[in-house]
Design a protein around this motif. Structure first.
Motif, short mmCIF file in Angstrom:
data_model
loop_
_atom_site.label_atom_id
_atom_site.label_comp_id
_atom_site.label_asym_id
_atom_site.label_seq_id
_atom_site.Cartn_x
_atom_site.Cartn_y
_atom_site.Cartn_z
N GLY A 44 0.79 -1.22 0.00
CA GLY A 44 0.00 0.00 0.00
C GLY A 44 0.83 1.27 0.00
N LEU A 45 2.14 1.14 -0.02
CA LEU A 45 3.03 2.29 0.08
C LEU A 45 2.88 3.22 -1.13
CD1 LEU A 45 5.16 3.31 2.08
CD2 LEU A 45 6.88 2.18 0.69
N VAL A 46 2.63 4.50 -0.85
CA VAL A 46 2.46 5.51 -1.89
C VAL A 46 3.65 6.46 -1.92
CG1 VAL A 46 1.01 7.42 -2.69
CG2 VAL A 46 -0.05 5.37 -1.72
N ASP A 47 4.10 6.89 -0.75
CA ASP A 47 5.20 7.84 -0.62
C ASP A 47 6.32 7.21 0.20
OD1 ASP A 47 3.72 9.95 -1.84
OD2 ASP A 47 2.65 10.23 0.04
N LEU A 48 7.54 7.28 -0.31
CA LEU A 48 8.69 6.71 0.38
C LEU A 48 9.85 7.69 0.33
CD1 LEU A 48 10.12 4.33 1.79
CD2 LEU A 48 10.58 3.40 -0.49
N CYS A 49 10.40 8.00 1.49
CA CYS A 49 11.54 8.90 1.56
C CYS A 49 12.75 8.12 2.06
CB CYS A 49 11.26 10.07 2.50
SG CYS A 49 12.67 11.20 2.63
N LEU A 50 13.74 8.01 1.19
CA LEU A 50 15.00 7.33 1.51
C LEU A 50 16.16 8.33 1.38
CD1 LEU A 50 14.39 4.01 -0.48
CD2 LEU A 50 14.09 4.39 1.97
N GLU A 66 20.84 -1.45 -5.90
CA GLU A 66 20.08 -2.66 -5.56
C GLU A 66 18.74 -2.32 -4.91
OE1 GLU A 66 20.76 -5.80 -6.49
OE2 GLU A 66 22.39 -4.88 -7.60
N ALA A 67 18.71 -1.24 -4.14
CA ALA A 67 17.45 -0.81 -3.52
C ALA A 67 16.45 -0.40 -4.59
CB ALA A 67 17.71 0.34 -2.56
N LEU A 68 16.91 0.34 -5.60
CA LEU A 68 16.00 0.77 -6.66
C LEU A 68 15.57 -0.41 -7.52
CD1 LEU A 68 17.35 4.24 -7.79
CD2 LEU A 68 15.76 3.64 -5.97
N HIS A 69 16.46 -1.38 -7.72
CA HIS A 69 16.08 -2.58 -8.46
C HIS A 69 15.00 -3.35 -7.70
CE1 HIS A 69 18.92 -2.18 -11.72
NE2 HIS A 69 19.88 -1.95 -10.85
N ALA A 70 15.10 -3.37 -6.37
CA ALA A 70 14.07 -4.04 -5.56
C ALA A 70 12.72 -3.34 -5.72
CB ALA A 70 14.49 -4.08 -4.10
N LEU A 71 12.73 -2.02 -5.71
CA LEU A 71 11.49 -1.27 -5.88
C LEU A 71 10.93 -1.40 -7.30
CD1 LEU A 71 12.43 1.96 -3.92
CD2 LEU A 71 10.77 0.21 -3.23
N ALA A 72 11.81 -1.66 -8.26
CA ALA A 72 11.40 -1.79 -9.66
C ALA A 72 10.85 -3.18 -10.00
CB ALA A 72 12.58 -1.48 -10.59
N PRO A 86 3.22 -1.67 -5.61
CA PRO A 86 2.47 -1.32 -6.82
C PRO A 86 1.80 0.06 -6.77
CG PRO A 86 1.29 -2.97 -5.55
CD PRO A 86 2.63 -2.81 -4.91
N ARG A 87 1.58 0.62 -5.59
CA ARG A 87 0.93 1.93 -5.47
C ARG A 87 1.91 3.08 -5.35
NH1 ARG A 87 -3.00 2.33 -0.96
NH2 ARG A 87 -3.61 4.17 -2.14
N LEU A 88 3.22 2.79 -5.35
CA LEU A 88 4.23 3.83 -5.15
C LEU A 88 4.12 4.92 -6.22
CD1 LEU A 88 6.68 4.54 -3.34
CD2 LEU A 88 8.12 3.44 -5.06
N ARG A 89 4.07 6.16 -5.76
CA ARG A 89 3.97 7.30 -6.68
C ARG A 89 5.03 8.35 -6.44
NH1 ARG A 89 1.97 3.98 -8.84
NH2 ARG A 89 -0.18 3.68 -9.44
N TRP A 90 5.70 8.33 -5.28
CA TRP A 90 6.67 9.36 -4.94
C TRP A 90 7.83 8.72 -4.19
CZ3 TRP A 90 8.12 14.06 -6.07
CH2 TRP A 90 8.91 14.78 -5.20
N PHE A 101 12.16 3.11 -15.81
CA PHE A 101 11.67 2.24 -16.89
C PHE A 101 10.58 1.31 -16.37
CE2 PHE A 101 11.70 -1.54 -19.56
CZ PHE A 101 11.51 -0.96 -20.80
N ALA A 102 10.79 0.73 -15.19
CA ALA A 102 9.85 -0.24 -14.64
C ALA A 102 8.58 0.42 -14.10
CB ALA A 102 10.53 -1.04 -13.53
N LYS A 103 8.72 1.62 -13.54
CA LYS A 103 7.58 2.29 -12.91
C LYS A 103 7.52 3.75 -13.34
CE LYS A 103 7.33 -0.99 -9.37
NZ LYS A 103 6.63 -1.44 -8.28
N PRO A 104 7.06 4.00 -14.55
CA PRO A 104 7.08 5.36 -15.08
C PRO A 104 6.20 6.35 -14.32
CG PRO A 104 5.90 3.90 -16.56
CD PRO A 104 6.53 3.04 -15.52
N ARG A 105 5.25 5.88 -13.52
CA ARG A 105 4.37 6.80 -12.79
C ARG A 105 4.99 7.30 -11.49
NH1 ARG A 105 -1.37 4.36 -12.19
NH2 ARG A 105 -1.74 6.47 -11.42
N VAL A 106 6.11 6.73 -11.09
CA VAL A 106 6.76 7.16 -9.85
C VAL A 106 7.55 8.45 -10.11
CG1 VAL A 106 8.48 6.58 -8.10
CG2 VAL A 106 6.91 4.82 -8.92
N ARG A 107 7.23 9.48 -9.35
CA ARG A 107 8.00 10.73 -9.40
C ARG A 107 9.12 10.60 -8.40
NH1 ARG A 107 5.60 15.66 -11.55
NH2 ARG A 107 7.06 16.61 -10.12
#
Length: 115
Positions: free
Chosen positions: A27-33, A42-48, A54-58, A77-83
């Motif tokens: 359900g995660l929409v916003d994530l600040c790292l 590797e962290a971004l590959h995991a998120l991709a 699936p709901r990540l947008r930011w 490339f994997a999640k074009p809707r994520v800003r």
């Protein structure tokens, strides 16, 4: 469900923690790292990965200097809707929000895995 999470400055956080988060925080929409020195591509590959957040947008990775342009490219490339918000002081002294269109070709790592 958890929808907003800020882990900014978590000095000991690594890609393994992000892998666990990506696999379980559906359900995660916003994530600040931001400002996490051990964060890597590797962290971004995991998120991709398929099914990850699936709901990540930011996503904010400002100050995560071990994340490369290739890692950012893979997630875009994997999640074009994520800003994404990220910056490297040499290139973007005031940071910037990335809202560029996703790349037309998969990142190099994805092409290698497909062959």
């Amino acid at each position: 469900a958890l929808s907003h999470l800020c882990l900014a400055g978590a000095a000991k956080l690594t890609h393994r923690a992000v892998q666990g988060l990506a696999a379980s925080a559906h359900g995660l929409v916003d994530l600040c790292l931001a400002s996490i020195p051990l964060l890597s591509d590797e962290a971004l590959h995991a998120l991709a990965a398929d099914g990850a957040c699936p709901r990540l947008r930011w996503l904010c990775i400002a100050g995560a200097y071990n994340v490369s342009e290739a890692g950012v490219h893979a997630l875009r490339f994997a999640k074009p809707r994520v800003r994404m918000y990220y910056h490297h002081y040499a290139d973007f002294p005031h940071g910037r929000v990335q809202s560029i269109p996703p790349p037309a070709a998969p990142p190099p790592r994805a092409r290698e895995a497909a062959s």
